[in-house]
Design a protein around this motif. Structure first.
Motif, PDB file in Angstrom:
ATOM      1  N   ILE A 266       1.097  -1.195   0.020  1.00  0.00           N
ATOM      2  CA  ILE A 266      -0.051   0.089  -0.149  1.00  0.00           C
ATOM      3  C   ILE A 266       0.961   1.252  -0.075  1.00  0.00           C
ATOM      4  N   SER A 268       3.856   1.527  -1.221  1.00  0.00           N
ATOM      5  CA  SER A 268       4.498   1.674  -2.532  1.00  0.00           C
ATOM      6  C   SER A 268       3.520   2.312  -3.548  1.00  0.00           C
ATOM      7  N   ALA A 269       2.378   1.625  -3.717  1.00  0.00           N
ATOM      8  CA  ALA A 269       1.397   2.334  -4.511  1.00  0.00           C
ATOM      9  C   ALA A 269       0.952   3.753  -4.303  1.00  0.00           C
ATOM     10  N   LEU A 271      -1.629   4.854  -3.206  1.00  0.00           N
ATOM     11  CA  LEU A 271      -3.178   5.361  -3.530  1.00  0.00           C
ATOM     12  C   LEU A 271      -3.924   5.909  -2.358  1.00  0.00           C
ATOM     13  N   GLU A 273      -7.010   6.317  -1.924  1.00  0.00           N
ATOM     14  CA  GLU A 273      -8.153   5.268  -1.307  1.00  0.00           C
ATOM     15  C   GLU A 273      -7.660   4.192  -0.543  1.00  0.00           C
ATOM     16  N   GLU A 274      -6.451   3.833  -0.570  1.00  0.00           N
ATOM     17  CA  GLU A 274      -5.765   2.595   0.340  1.00  0.00           C
ATOM     18  C   GLU A 274      -4.983   3.339   1.638  1.00  0.00           C
TER      19      GLU A 274
ATOM     20  N   VAL B 257       3.671  -3.812  -6.280  1.00  0.00           N
ATOM     21  CA  VAL B 257       3.564  -2.424  -5.623  1.00  0.00           C
ATOM     22  C   VAL B 257       3.388  -1.551  -6.856  1.00  0.00           C
ATOM     23  N   SER B 258       2.955  -1.931  -8.055  1.00  0.00           N
ATOM     24  CA  SER B 258       2.750  -1.216  -9.134  1.00  0.00           C
ATOM     25  C   SER B 258       1.426  -0.905  -8.719  1.00  0.00           C
ATOM     26  N   VAL B 259       0.712   0.181  -9.800  1.00  0.00           N
ATOM     27  CA  VAL B 259      -0.915   0.391  -9.562  1.00  0.00           C
ATOM     28  C   VAL B 259      -1.685  -0.038 -10.693  1.00  0.00           C
ATOM     29  N   HIS B 264      -1.959  -4.949  -8.230  1.00  0.00           N
ATOM     30  CA  HIS B 264      -1.759  -4.138  -7.000  1.00  0.00           C
ATOM     31  C   HIS B 264      -2.655  -4.820  -6.290  1.00  0.00           C
ATOM     32  N   THR B 266      -2.972  -6.954  -2.111  1.00  0.00           N
ATOM     33  CA  THR B 266      -2.117  -7.369  -0.897  1.00  0.00           C
ATOM     34  C   THR B 266      -1.835  -8.666  -0.749  1.00  0.00           C
TER      35      THR B 266
END
Lengths: 392, 474
Positions: A266, A268-269, A271, A273-274, B257-259, B264, B266
């Motif tokens: 979470i 790393s991305a 975002l 919303e997360e 780890v990308s979007v 992406h 968990t």
């Protein structure tokens, strides 16, 4: 027979003590509920979830032991079964949550839903009646599993045969699978949906690992308590505690692995919303709790459990188990409470009264169940057959 | 965990046979003879030459595909924009996954005191080494200039001050995989030393004596040797254990780890690790079943081993299915347009066939493993393992291709078509793997003689003893 009498007296004493604490806690909670209904439900959910996780951990422990065997379970089997037998109480204690849904969950508040397109989209799943139906289904499944397993282990005790062992195995295989699915969905329903916009696919697994860890720590605690008072057979000794300690070590690592993986992915991305979930959990005083989790839920027990001596001496191991049980409380609190207190730590006295009250009732039931059968290990017809063959 | 039960207990159900870990009627001498005869008897089965020929052919295809790749460049592959990751990463992940059974069996099961690991550990460790070699080829070759790969991948203090991106899991992969290969190789070689000494004693030719003598590194089997050996083995097992989890977790981070929806998520790390063990055990059975028959090793790889491996496959396979389930559930529950679309596109888009074959091969077929009768049926197990090999490859195909080919903007959607060179390189690595395995079977003991003898000592003298190895070393 003298030993059985003294055991009964010991367990009866424990049951009475915990019942007193439980009733006192329940009265306190009820008083708190009249003063502040909203806070009562929030604290109650936290208290309930801790003891519920322990109960389900015991059910999973019995099924796992049916499938894999192992010395860890021989020493703890009776305690695991007694833990699993608290499920009817937990089903009963779930009712207040069912009544409190509109006070606890944002998605049950029509005003919130009206303002959120996402919640409207989720309404097919997150609505009060479906929530109730699902909870009913989960509890029915768990209760059926627990009742059958308990009934059969009673049969095994009276009349040991391989057929009963096989029957228990055959139920436990699919049982574990069903446990994984229901336990995951229950974690989504009861806790993850506190923040109904947020989702994480590893969440169910984090709960299941937490259940396993709480179960192991509790088993170490209660087994030490019983064996220090001479209530267990002499067969329970260093080897059993060493195995339990190793398993607990493994679960500490598993908990860290799951928690850190979720965090890293979470983070790393990045975002919004997360990340909001973590943002709430490092806001203000929560940050200290988060650091505390890394230190006392991972680093300290991890290094202590690396040392062989700490796992073999039950009186040292039980202290580590105590720390882990406490940290399970903290971890769950950090999962639940920031959903309501997004800006920082918001400790209320009910957050203490609820887990103590429910815990008192839980432990009283547990000791009551433990009294019903002998504390000696269950007969193991497989091992006996194999030993007989070896002697031949 | 007794292992010398020879027949069913008479008074109970007659089908309750507890299979032994070493077939009855063996002795220290027969164990050494039966295992070392695979190498020293001088009789190589005809089927070995057949498969060796086929494997050699594919090694040449590998050479050809790699040569053309280096002469022309990665343009000969099917990768395009938006599918910038194609077969290279799919095959890399597939091979790395297959390599995981070795470490699990040799390290984790050793620490867990599971006796059934003995007699399959050498084989699985060997597989690990060669599978990791196959895996490593893809990242090296995809650079286009593998002779410069070290310069790009390894961090070293150059005067230019250029470093790899340390926040990228791709560089962690470099560390994780090279550590994995190193530790696995050390573990494997340490385990081989006493066996090389046994071969040195038994070899009849001068060449054999000298070669195995050198490989045995002066092993005399003294009590002190065994003492050091056991400590080294336990320490290496402890070191390898985190590697079982770390390598494939980091591989999963490459995606997670990308979007990109579909990458992406968990659940990826534990689900990748379970998938790796699943794939690894499937490959152990795929190769182990024919091997035990051809070289008549049924005394050591018994139905007990096969049953245990099938159970591990069932458990890890179910966890993988749990992962698919979580992804699908969150596709709905998240109420996120892109997550939802990704799932629908996987199931009904142009690559629907890959998703549904994945479910068929990797989830449905392996459910047969619930049945005791199937776990005792060798041909059925062979084909189930084959199904899992295919299924696990499809899993990586689905993850890589379906997630990339349609992302956020419909204007940048595309399709992926692997070329003959993609297939050539992939088939070539399978050939290389088989080639190396077949060579190894001919030159070194595929079952650990020392450990099987140790287990024999233990089961014969009762359970209390830790290792009977010392007394049987001579």
């Amino acid at each position: 027979m003298n030993n059985a009498d003294s055991n009964r007296a010991l367990l009866e004493g424990a049951q009475k003590r915990w019942l007193t604490i439980g009733v006192a806690g329940a009265l306190l909670c009820a008083a708190g509920g009249f003063m502040n209904a909203e806070q009562f439900f929030r604290s109650y959910l936290f208290g309930f979830m801790f003891w519920f996780n322990l109960t389900l951990g015991c059910l999973a422990g019995v099924m796992t032991h049916n499938l894999t065997g192992g010395d860890w379970g021989i020493a703890t089997r009776r305690q695991l079964e007694a833990g699993m037998r608290v499920l009817p109480l937990m089903a009963l204690l779930f009712l207040p949550i069912l009544f409190g849904v509109p006070k606890i969950y944002e998605w049950a508040n029509p005003e919130h839903v009206a303002h959120s397109a996402i919640l409207q989209q989720k309404a097919g799943y997150l609505n009060q009646s479906f929530f109730g139906i699902r909870a009913f289904v989960y509890f029915s499944i768990w209760l059926t599993l627990a009742n059958l397993l308990y009934k059969w282990s009673g049969e095994l005790e009276r009349n040991p045969s391989l057929a009963i062992v096989r029957r228990m195995e055959n139920l436990s295989g699919p049982g574990i699978l069903i446990f994984f699915l229901t336990s995951t969905l229950a974690a989504f329903d009861w806790v993850m949906s506190l923040e109904p916009h947020w989702y994480s696919t590893i969440y169910g697994l984090l709960f299941i690992v937490g259940q396993g860890l709480a179960m192991l720590a509790f088993m170490i605690a209660v087994t030490t308590w019983l064996s220090n008072r001479g209530a267990l057979s002499e067969a329970v000794g260093t080897k059993n505690f060493h195995d339990l300690g190793k398993l607990m070590h493994g679960f500490v690592v598993l908990w860290t692995y799951g928690s850190f993986s979720q965090f890293l992915i979470i983070w790393s991305a990045n975002l919004p919303e997360e990340t909001i979930w973590y943002a709430h959990r490092i806001a203000g005083g929560w940050k200290l709790i988060a650091i505390g989790l890394a230190v006392f839920h991972f680093l300290v027990p991890f290094f202590l459990l690396l040392i062989r001596n700490n796992k073999m001496k039950s009186n040292i191991l039980v202290k580590i188990a105590g720390l882990i049980l406490f940290m399970r409380f903290v971890d769950l609190y950090w999962f639940i409470s920031p959903a309501f207190n997004t800006n920082g730590l918001g400790l209320h006295w009910l957050d203490l009264a609820a887990p103590v009250g429910i815990g008192g009732l839980w432990l009283a039931t547990f000791y009551g169940q433990l009294r019903k059968r002998s504390l000696a290990p269950l007969p193991d017809p497989f091992a006996e057959a194999e030993q007989a063959m070896e002697r031949a | 965990m007794a292992s010398v039960a020879h027949s069913a207990p008479e008074t109970h159900a007659p089908d309750e046979v507890v299979h032994p870990l070493i077939a009855p009627g063996n002795s220290y001498k027969s164990i050494t003879e039966k295992i070392s005869n695979v190498i020293l008897s001088g009789k190589t089965p005809r089927v070995w030459f057949f498969w060796f020929g086929i494997a050699f052919l594919f090694v040449n295809i590998l050479g050809l595909s790699a040569t053309v790749l280096l002469l022309i460049g990665t343009g000969i592959w099917g990768i395009t924009i938006p599918i910038g990751w194609g077969f290279a990463i799919i095959n890399f992940v597939w091979w790395i996954g297959i390599g995981h059974a070795g470490t699990l069996i040799s390290a984790v099961l050793l620490l867990l005191n599971q006796k059934w690991r003995t007699s399959i550990n050498r084989f699985a460790e060997t597989m690990t080494i060669f599978a990791v070699m196959c895996a490593g080829m893809f990242p090296l070759l995809h650079t286009g200039r593998p002779w410069l790969a070290a310069y790009w991948l390894m961090p070293y203090p150059s005067t230019m001050g250029v470093w790899p991106q340390f926040r990228s899991p791709l560089i962690w992969d470099v560390f994780a995989v090279s550590t994995y290969l190193t530790i696995s190789a050390v573990f494997w070689i340490v385990g081989l030393i006493p066996d090389f000494a046994a071969l040195r004693e038994r070899a009849t030719s001068r060449f054999g004596k000298v070669t195995y003598g050198m490989l045995a590194m002066g092993w005399r089997g003294s009590a002190r040797h065994w003492h050091h050996y056991e400590i080294a083995y336990l320490l290496l097992a402890g070191l390898s254990t985190p590697l079982v989890v770390s390598v494939h977790s980091i591989v999963s981070f490459d995606f997670a780890v990308s979007v990109i929806p579909g990458w992406h998520t968990t659940i990826f790390p534990p689900y990748f690790v379970a998938g790796a063990i699943y794939a690894g055990f499937a490959m152990v059975l795929t190769l182990g079943i024919p091997m035990r028959k051809v070289w008549k090793l049924e005394d050591f790889i018994t139905m007990r081993h096969i049953d245990c491996m099938a159970k591990v496959m069932l458990a890890t396979g179910l966890f993988v299915a749990y992962g698919y389930g979580m992804e699908a559930f969150m596709g709905y529950y998240s109420a996120n347009t892109y997550e939802g679309f990704m799932m629908i596109n996987r199931m009904t888009g142009p690559y629907w066939w890959s998703y549904w074959s994945l479910i068929f091969f990797n989830v449905l077929i392996p459910q047969l493993l619930w049945f005791r009768s199937i776990r005792a049926n060798i041909p059925a197990l062979f084909w189930i393992s084959m199904s899992i090999n295919i299924g696990m490859w499809l899993e990586r195909f689905v993850i890589v291709v379906t997630s990339l080919h349609r992302d956020f903007l419909p204007s940048s959607w595309g399709m992926y078509y692997p070329t003959v060179w993609d297939w050539g390189l992939f088939a070539g690595t399978i050939g290389f793997f088989l080639f190396m395995m077949l060579l190894f079977i001919r030159v070194a003991p595929i079952i650990s003689i020392a450990e099987v003898r140790g287990l024999f000592a233990e089961t014969r003298h009762g359970h209390g003893k830790k290792h009977g190895a010392e007394e049987v070393a001579a």
